[in-house]
Structure formats: structure tokens, C-alpha cells
Design an enzyme around this catalytic site. Structure first.
Site, PDB file in Angstrom:
ATOM      1  N   TRP A 116    -149.740 145.497 -16.359  1.00  0.00           N
ATOM      2  CA  TRP A 116    -149.372 144.704 -15.186  1.00  0.00           C
ATOM      3  C   TRP A 116    -150.000 143.317 -15.212  1.00  0.00           C
ATOM      4  O   TRP A 116    -149.376 142.334 -14.806  1.00  0.00           O
ATOM      5  CB  TRP A 116    -149.707 145.460 -13.907  1.00  0.00           C
ATOM      6  CG  TRP A 116    -149.007 146.783 -13.884  1.00  0.00           C
ATOM      7  CD1 TRP A 116    -149.557 148.021 -13.963  1.00  0.00           C
ATOM      8  CD2 TRP A 116    -147.582 147.003 -13.849  1.00  0.00           C
ATOM      9  NE1 TRP A 116    -148.585 148.992 -13.969  1.00  0.00           N
ATOM     10  CE2 TRP A 116    -147.366 148.403 -13.899  1.00  0.00           C
ATOM     11  CE3 TRP A 116    -146.477 146.152 -13.780  1.00  0.00           C
ATOM     12  CZ2 TRP A 116    -146.093 148.965 -13.890  1.00  0.00           C
ATOM     13  CZ3 TRP A 116    -145.207 146.711 -13.757  1.00  0.00           C
ATOM     14  CH2 TRP A 116    -145.027 148.090 -13.810  1.00  0.00           C
TER      15      TRP A 116
ATOM     16  N   ASP B  78    -154.322 141.716  -7.642  1.00  0.00           N
ATOM     17  CA  ASP B  78    -153.248 142.679  -7.460  1.00  0.00           C
ATOM     18  C   ASP B  78    -153.921 144.026  -7.226  1.00  0.00           C
ATOM     19  O   ASP B  78    -154.487 144.621  -8.133  1.00  0.00           O
ATOM     20  CB  ASP B  78    -152.377 142.717  -8.722  1.00  0.00           C
ATOM     21  CG  ASP B  78    -151.300 143.788  -8.671  1.00  0.00           C
ATOM     22  OD1 ASP B  78    -151.216 144.524  -7.675  1.00  0.00           O
ATOM     23  OD2 ASP B  78    -150.538 143.899  -9.662  1.00  0.00           O
TER      24      ASP B  78
ATOM     25  N   LYS C  56    -148.130 153.224  -3.249  1.00  0.00           N
ATOM     26  CA  LYS C  56    -149.192 154.077  -3.785  1.00  0.00           C
ATOM     27  C   LYS C  56    -150.030 154.665  -2.638  1.00  0.00           C
ATOM     28  O   LYS C  56    -150.093 155.873  -2.469  1.00  0.00           O
ATOM     29  CB  LYS C  56    -150.113 153.278  -4.714  1.00  0.00           C
ATOM     30  CG  LYS C  56    -149.406 152.316  -5.653  1.00  0.00           C
ATOM     31  CD  LYS C  56    -148.793 152.980  -6.851  1.00  0.00           C
ATOM     32  CE  LYS C  56    -148.324 151.949  -7.870  1.00  0.00           C
ATOM     33  NZ  LYS C  56    -147.752 152.541  -9.073  1.00  0.00           N
TER      34      LYS C  56
END
Length: 365
Positions: free
Chosen positions: A106, A176, A200
Site C-alpha cells: 500500500w 494511512d 476494517k
């Protein structure tokens, strides 16, 4: 009528488990939301009924994360992946550069997007070691005049997590936190911006939370499309256009659940307990299970491991699915096994999985 439904052992990496009590409440309110005669999905986002839901969710998040008054809380769309582009569009101005700490797939994607808009550099990277660890703070290199320094706080694919964040001085720090936001207390004031996909720990997919310092926001580039400006959404309380109303409603209910169980102190206690029972199964296996992450970088959210052979791994995953353990395949890019133990995954699921791991080892060791 309450249905007798057997719940799966849900270890999906995202969208992931939601608290059962939240799902049951949403079920009760789905058709007639609090006397409106409409579903929350049918309400106008300009209505008083929805506005209360919207503002309550913001208030819950500010309370749980102790977000200072000089920060905006935004509800956006497009996931963290759109943030990879929006951040440099807004903050990586001409003649500026940005640093990225590389800890997995990511951060690589965020770095690649930023390169399209300006000068970026890798402030540190653990790629050479197959992303088994988080770079040490002393390894992070930046000059002090960067537009920002970006990091990914938890790495779902490789199962690593930051335990301590760098002090960046005058350089704005952006994180992030898609896969570990609200999993433990965080000092928000250390960051100029935090962003996270909701799917999540915060709620269902479709909502992206952005927490941004107002002073940092004032420095943003204004010569970009309206919908891609953070200022557009800040000025309109994230209601410039139709927001994902059901997702925000669910997010607010999940935040309410966190408050009911005791806040972040209780959440982190539970998360440490859940992760330990699975890590213990790995550590006590005498090498039958091989953890991917180095011990001091292990994630509380994503536990990644391999077995001694590819054949054993395939058999393990097949049998795990047969026993009702869902989502324990590793990410398609690296394979292996992964148990994602987000906030709403109950301890009982983690205990059952560790017992399955021990039993599988006895049968195949």
C-alpha cells in the site's frame, strides 16, 4: 423475529467483521428508521434525521480518538486508494517534494501515485528484507523541508505495524491508518493528516475517514477539481454531495459500540489478547508455523504466517475452510496464511483458530 444463524469465524482482511450487536440494531432499524417511516438508505442527506446521524458519528470519533479542536473530520468516498492521489494533488505543490516510508504494497501504491504529481523520495524502506519489519526511526531520512512525510501505520499484506511514530518537526506527518485506526490510542496531534478506509475497524466499505489539521488544510492547492479539494468537504461538513449515508450510519453505530465496551483502552486490551493466542500457536510450534513479521514489528490486526511446505499450507487452508474459518488465505500477491483480528473479531474466534492450528500440527507434524 430473531433468526438462529450460525456466525462464521470471520478473519477476512476487509471488508471485515462487524459487531453482532450493531448488525442486529441495523436490522431492527432498517425499514423504519427511528419513526421516520423510511430506511436510513431512503432519507435525504439534507434531512434533520440524517444530519443527526452524521454529526453524531463525527462527535463519537472525536471523543474516542481525542481529536483536538483544530482538526477537521471528513467522510469521503473512493477508499484509501483515492487518497493516494488526493494527498499529492492538494499538498505536493510545485517545487516541493515529499517523503514516503516504504513498508509494503500500500505504501508502494501511494508512492507511485504521488510520483505523477511531483518529486517524491523513499525516506526509508524494508523491501529488501521482504517487508518483514518496520524501518527503525533512525533509518528514516528526510531533509526537513518536505511538503510532508507519508507512512502506512499497519500493513495488512505483510502483517507489520508501527509501534512508535517518527517526530518530524516542521514536516507534516501523514498516515494511512486504514487497517489499524481505532485499534489502540494514538496521539492525533503528531499528525497533520490521518486517513482510513472504514472497512476494517470502523464500519462497512464505502466510507473513507480523513482527520486533517486545519492549518495544514489552509496550505492546500486550490487549482484542482472541486470534488478533489479537501477544503470543499471541510466547508460543507462532508455534505457537498450525497455522502454514503448507510455507511456513515453504520460507522456511527460501530463507534457507539466501542464506547459501550469501554473505549480504546478496552479495545487494545482485547486486541492484544486476541493476537497473543494466535501468535502463541505460531511461536510454540517449533517451526511448524513460520511467522512472516519480525517480533518487534508484529501487527495486532493481521497475523501472517507460512507452513513448512507448500503442500501442508494448501492442506491447512482447505481444512480451515471446512472448519468454518473464513478469510485465512494470505493476500494473492504473496500467498501464505493470514488471520485478520480486527476490533469486532471476538476472542472466541481467535481461540478456536489457535486450537485448530494446534490440532492440525498434531495431525501433520
Amino acid at each position: 423475529m430473531k433468526l438462529d444463524i450460525k456466525r462464521a469465524y470471520n478473519f477476512n482482511a476487509g471488508p471485515s467483521a462487524l459487531p453482532l450487536s450493531v448488525l442486529e440494531k441495523a436490522q431492527q432499524e432498517l425499514i423504519d428508521f427511528r419513526g421516520t417511516g423510511m430506511s436510513i438508505m431512503e432519507l435525504s442527506h439534507r434531512s434533520a434525521a440524517y444530519e443527526e446521524v452524521h454529526n453524531q458519528a463525527i462527535a463519537h470519533l472525536k471523543d474516542l480518538m481525542s481529536i483536538p479542536d483544530n482538526y477537521e473530520v471528513l467522510f469521503l468516498q473512493g477508499g484509501a486508494s483515492l487518497q493516494f492521489s488526493m494527498i499529492p494533488m492538494n499538498f505536493l505543490g510545485e517545487g516541493k517534494k515529499a517523503g514516503y516510508v516504504m513498508t509494503g504494497s500500500w505504501s508502494e501504491k501511494a508512492f507511485a501515485e504521488a510520483k505523477l504529481f511531483g518529486e517524491v523520495s523513499q525516506a526509508a524502506s524494508s523491501k529488501e528484507g521482504k517487508y518483514r519489519r518496520i524501518p527503525r526511526l533512525a533509518e528514516i531520512q528526510f531533509q526537513g523541508d518536505e511538503a510532508y512525510l507519508h507512512l502506512t501505520s499497519n500493513n495488512t499484506i505483510y502483517g507489520t505495524q508501527w509501534k512508535e511514530f517518527p517526530a518530524t518537526g516542521n514536516v507534516p506527518l501523514i498516515a494511512d491508518m486504514s487497517s489499524d485506526i481505532l485499534s489502540k490510542p494514538v496521539d492525533v496531534s503528531k499528525f497533520s493528516m490521518i486517513y482510513a478506509g472504514a472497512q476494517k475497524n470502523l464500519g462497512p466499505s464505502g466510507v473513507t475517514v480523513v482527520i486533517v489539521r486545519k492549518e495544514f488544510l489552509e496550505k492546500a492547492n486550490s487549482n484542482i477539481p472541486t470534488m478533489l479539494k479537501y477544503s470543499t468537504h471541510a466547508k460543507n461538513n462532508s455534505l457537498y454531495n450525497t455522502p454514503p449515508t448507510f455507511g456513515i450510519y453504520m460507522l456511527g453505530e460501530v463507534l457507539g459500540w466501542v464506547q459501550e465496551i469501554g473505549g480504546l483502552e478496552e479495545v487494545v486490551r482485547r486486541n492484544e489478547e486476541k493476537a497473543k493466542v494466535i501468535y502463541d500457536a505460531i511461536d510454540n510450534s517449533n517451526g511448524f508455523y513460520i511467522g512472516h513479521a519480525e517480533n518487534d514489528s508484529r501487527s495486532l490486526m493481521n497475523i501472517t504466517f507460512n507452513l513448512k511446505s507448500e503442500e501442508l499450507e494448501k492442506a491447512f487452508l482447505v481444512q480451515a475452510k471446512q472448519e468454518g474459518f473464513i478469510g485465512v488465505n494470505g493476500h494473492r500477491s504473496i500467498g501464505g496464511c493470514r488471520a485478520s483480528t480486527y476490533n469486532a473479531v471476538p476472542y472466541e474466534s481467535c481461540k478456536a483458530f489457535s486450537e485448530f492450528m494446534e490440532q492440525f500440527q498434531k495431525q501433520n507434524g
